[in-house]
Design a protein around this motif. Sequence first.
Motif, short mmCIF file in Angstrom:
data_model
loop_
_atom_site.label_atom_id
_atom_site.label_comp_id
_atom_site.label_asym_id
_atom_site.label_seq_id
_atom_site.Cartn_x
_atom_site.Cartn_y
_atom_site.Cartn_z
N VAL A 106 -19.18 -5.35 77.68
CA VAL A 106 -20.10 -6.27 77.01
C VAL A 106 -20.39 -5.68 75.65
N ARG A 110 -21.67 -6.87 71.31
CA ARG A 110 -22.16 -7.85 70.36
C ARG A 110 -21.04 -8.16 69.38
N TRP A 114 -23.19 -12.33 72.25
CA TRP A 114 -22.80 -11.29 73.21
C TRP A 114 -21.57 -11.75 73.97
N ASP A 120 -19.07 -15.73 76.74
CA ASP A 120 -20.09 -15.45 75.73
C ASP A 120 -21.47 -15.77 76.30
N HIS A 143 -28.22 -10.51 75.62
CA HIS A 143 -27.55 -9.32 76.13
C HIS A 143 -27.70 -9.20 77.64
#
Length: 168
Positions: free
Chosen positions: A21, A23, A36, A49, A53
């Motif tokens: 994971v 950004r 994210w 996506d 988060h």
Amino acid sequence: MTNVDLSTLDQATEPAPGLVVFRLAPDHQPHNPQRWRIGHKASGLAIADSMQHENAIKGAELLGTLTDWTQGADAVKAAVDSEDMFSKLSFVWCIQPGTEPLAPGADASRNGTYTDADIESEAAEFKADGYNAYEILLAMSHRVPWMGLNTEDFNEAHNRIATLANAN
């Protein structure tokens, strides 16, 4: 699905074996408000996506129960029914990569990031219109960069908004 060079990512985490994971970089799909991404570690393949988060983490953890993501991309694609996968991911607010962009030319690359100056400026605008702290936070949550704030950031933002706008 697109590939991302995962070696260039500073803050990628691996919440489930074979899944990362991270950004999205500001210059990568700036019109995508879901900043994210869940990616396949071995291939760099974009899987899903999320705007927040913590939801991307939940999505990766859920994906970890579907198959062995440490395998190559072809093996994973053969083992997973994508329709079923995205149906399950929808319960943790994850979507297909890049499928819900904002209008052409929009820039959501700062979603979930802010400074005190950003807060003060935005909150003052709403305060001038007579909004209270709750109304300011609600209104701000629908604008960039406030969309997609994590839960703790949202709580922190609320306190800072109320203070900086002198709102009750």
